[in-house]
Design a protein around this motif. Structure first.
Motif, PDB file in Angstrom:
ATOM      1  N   THR A  28       0.996  -1.178   0.050  1.00 23.50           N
ATOM      2  CA  THR A  28       0.028   0.006  -0.051  1.00 23.50           C
ATOM      3  C   THR A  28       0.873   1.267  -0.055  1.00 23.50           C
ATOM      4  N   GLY A  29       0.202   2.222  -0.100  1.00 26.67           N
ATOM      5  CA  GLY A  29       1.000   3.573   0.063  1.00 26.67           C
ATOM      6  C   GLY A  29       1.710   4.186  -1.317  1.00 26.67           C
ATOM      7  N   PRO A  30       2.716   4.987  -1.084  1.00 30.09           N
ATOM      8  CA  PRO A  30       3.134   5.416   0.369  1.00 30.09           C
ATOM      9  C   PRO A  30       2.319   6.408   1.017  1.00 30.09           C
ATOM     10  N   ASP A  31       1.296   6.953   0.150  1.00 25.93           N
ATOM     11  CA  ASP A  31       0.361   8.052   0.961  1.00 25.93           C
ATOM     12  C   ASP A  31      -0.611   7.097   1.702  1.00 25.93           C
ATOM     13  N   PRO A  32      -0.919   7.798   2.946  1.00 23.64           N
ATOM     14  CA  PRO A  32      -1.875   7.075   3.846  1.00 23.64           C
ATOM     15  C   PRO A  32      -3.266   6.855   3.234  1.00 23.64           C
ATOM     16  N   GLY A 106      -8.707   3.756   9.520  1.00 21.39           N
ATOM     17  CA  GLY A 106      -8.562   5.096   8.850  1.00 21.39           C
ATOM     18  C   GLY A 106      -7.080   5.227   8.302  1.00 21.39           C
ATOM     19  N   PRO A 107      -7.001   6.129   7.159  1.00 18.47           N
ATOM     20  CA  PRO A 107      -5.578   6.412   6.770  1.00 18.47           C
ATOM     21  C   PRO A 107      -4.615   6.610   8.121  1.00 18.47           C
ATOM     22  N   LEU A 108      -3.573   5.746   7.995  1.00 20.65           N
ATOM     23  CA  LEU A 108      -2.515   5.817   8.986  1.00 20.65           C
ATOM     24  C   LEU A 108      -1.140   6.175   8.365  1.00 20.65           C
ATOM     25  N   PRO A 109      -0.573   7.348   9.203  1.00 18.19           N
ATOM     26  CA  PRO A 109       0.657   7.995   8.591  1.00 18.19           C
ATOM     27  C   PRO A 109       1.896   7.030   8.706  1.00 18.19           C
ATOM     28  N   LEU A 110       1.877   5.943   8.044  1.00 15.51           N
ATOM     29  CA  LEU A 110       2.871   4.938   8.221  1.00 15.51           C
ATOM     30  C   LEU A 110       4.174   5.586   7.223  1.00 15.51           C
ATOM     31  N   THR A 111       5.343   5.049   7.756  1.00 15.47           N
ATOM     32  CA  THR A 111       6.626   5.215   7.160  1.00 15.47           C
ATOM     33  C   THR A 111       6.773   4.493   5.618  1.00 15.47           C
ATOM     34  N   PRO A 112       6.890   5.391   4.453  1.00 10.56           N
ATOM     35  CA  PRO A 112       7.103   4.701   3.423  1.00 10.56           C
ATOM     36  C   PRO A 112       8.446   3.760   3.414  1.00 10.56           C
ATOM     37  N   PHE A 134       2.295  -6.781   5.658  1.00  6.73           N
ATOM     38  CA  PHE A 134       2.206  -5.649   4.422  1.00  6.73           C
ATOM     39  C   PHE A 134       3.377  -4.606   4.378  1.00  6.73           C
ATOM     40  N   THR A 135       3.598  -4.167   3.304  1.00 11.35           N
ATOM     41  CA  THR A 135       4.699  -3.236   3.279  1.00 11.35           C
ATOM     42  C   THR A 135       3.979  -1.642   2.483  1.00 11.35           C
ATOM     43  N   THR A 136       4.712  -0.737   2.857  1.00 13.53           N
ATOM     44  CA  THR A 136       4.478   0.461   2.240  1.00 13.53           C
ATOM     45  C   THR A 136       5.481   0.782   1.210  1.00 13.53           C
ATOM     46  N   ARG A 137       4.918   1.293   0.155  1.00  9.01           N
ATOM     47  CA  ARG A 137       5.836   1.628  -1.096  1.00  9.01           C
ATOM     48  C   ARG A 137       6.598   2.759  -0.638  1.00  9.01           C
ATOM     49  N   ALA A 138       7.990   2.640  -1.144  1.00  5.06           N
ATOM     50  CA  ALA A 138       8.859   3.846  -1.078  1.00  5.06           C
ATOM     51  C   ALA A 138       8.344   5.011  -1.574  1.00  5.06           C
ATOM     52  N   ALA A 139       8.557   6.354  -1.122  1.00  2.00           N
ATOM     53  CA  ALA A 139       8.214   7.529  -1.503  1.00  2.00           C
ATOM     54  C   ALA A 139       8.822   7.923  -2.690  1.00  2.00           C
ATOM     55  N   GLU A 140       8.089   8.360  -3.805  1.00  3.90           N
ATOM     56  CA  GLU A 140       8.713   9.080  -5.076  1.00  3.90           C
ATOM     57  C   GLU A 140       9.531  10.046  -4.794  1.00  3.90           C
ATOM     58  N   PRO A 141      10.776  10.086  -5.243  1.00  3.75           N
ATOM     59  CA  PRO A 141      11.783  11.262  -5.085  1.00  3.75           C
ATOM     60  C   PRO A 141      10.962  12.483  -5.884  1.00  3.75           C
ATOM     61  N   GLU A 142      11.325  13.837  -5.152  1.00  2.00           N
ATOM     62  CA  GLU A 142      10.601  14.969  -5.374  1.00  2.00           C
ATOM     63  C   GLU A 142      11.600  15.475  -6.410  1.00  2.00           C
ATOM     64  N   GLY A 143      11.142  16.382  -7.633  1.00  5.70           N
ATOM     65  CA  GLY A 143      11.751  16.940  -8.270  1.00  5.70           C
ATOM     66  C   GLY A 143      11.167  17.158  -9.860  1.00  5.70           C
ATOM     67  N   PRO A 144      11.779  17.666 -10.731  1.00  9.91           N
ATOM     68  CA  PRO A 144      11.265  17.537 -12.004  1.00  9.91           C
ATOM     69  C   PRO A 144      11.075  16.025 -12.392  1.00  9.91           C
ATOM     70  N   ALA A 145      10.154  15.792 -13.327  1.00 12.84           N
ATOM     71  CA  ALA A 145       9.741  14.506 -13.746  1.00 12.84           C
ATOM     72  C   ALA A 145      10.291  14.601 -15.180  1.00 12.84           C
ATOM     73  N   THR A 146      11.055  13.259 -15.359  1.00 11.05           N
ATOM     74  CA  THR A 146      11.514  13.157 -16.972  1.00 11.05           C
ATOM     75  C   THR A 146      10.492  12.248 -17.839  1.00 11.05           C
ATOM     76  N   TYR A 147      10.074  12.636 -18.899  1.00 15.09           N
ATOM     77  CA  TYR A 147       9.212  11.589 -19.611  1.00 15.09           C
ATOM     78  C   TYR A 147       9.887  11.467 -20.878  1.00 15.09           C
ATOM     79  N   VAL A 148       9.841  10.129 -21.212  1.00 15.65           N
ATOM     80  CA  VAL A 148      10.310   9.756 -22.492  1.00 15.65           C
ATOM     81  C   VAL A 148       9.179   9.591 -23.421  1.00 15.65           C
ATOM     82  N   VAL A 149       9.195  10.144 -24.603  1.00 14.42           N
ATOM     83  CA  VAL A 149       8.100   9.922 -25.537  1.00 14.42           C
ATOM     84  C   VAL A 149       8.737   8.971 -26.676  1.00 14.42           C
TER      85      VAL A 149
END
Length: 151
Positions: A28-32, A106-112, A134-149
């Motif tokens: 689940t996650g990473p967001d609650p 309810g949504p629990l603020p668990l560590t990703p 169960f496991t919580t997914r790792a948080a996505e890195p913040e910053g600009p996203a790169t898209y390959v078309v």
């Protein structure tokens, strides 16, 4: 006593049956997000008509209970209660009695990126198969996203 546990998006007990939506996941996650725990306990004939204590406790990958901030300081994440399972009229002597339970969480603020376990205890006893890991997914890195078309 036997118990079967399942993580779900939603679960409810109606007319003595479990109704489960989005059941059987372990990531689940990473967001609650809200979730549910569906439980079916098979209560032996000789253990009916008496009060039993139930507890679901959330533990972290370090094996310690998960603590979340509360109004009076850190508190464990747990659900506790007591129940008495009666013998339905006409049940064959010696037969197990179904005891379905559903808990909305309810949504629990668990560590990703972590592993967690819900542990069921009945009258202070637990077993290996009374655990939901169960496991919580790792948080996505913040910053600009790169898209390959693909041209």
């Amino acid at each position: 006593m036997r118990a079967t546990l399942m993580l779900a998006d939603h679960a409810v007990v109606a007319d003595g049956k479990l109704y489960i939506n989005g059941g059987g996941w372990s990531v689940t996650g990473p967001d609650p997000v809200p979730s549910a725990i569906a439980v079916k306990v098979d209560v032996p004939w000789d253990q009916t008509n008496r009060t039993m204590s139930l507890r679901l406790l959330l533990i972290g990958q370090d094996g310690d209970p998960v603590l979340l901030p509360g109004p009076e300081g850190p508190t464990t994440v747990q659900i506790e209660g007591e129940a008495e399972v009666g013998r339905p009229a006409g049940l064959v002597p010696g037969a197990d009695v179904d005891f379905p339970l559903a808990f909305q969480i309810g949504p629990l603020p668990l560590t990703p990126g972590q592993r967690y376990q819900w542990v069921l205890e009945i009258d202070g006893e637990t077993r290996d198969d009374w655990r939901l890991t169960f496991t919580t997914r790792a948080a996505e890195p913040e910053g600009p996203a790169t898209y390959v078309v693909d041209p």
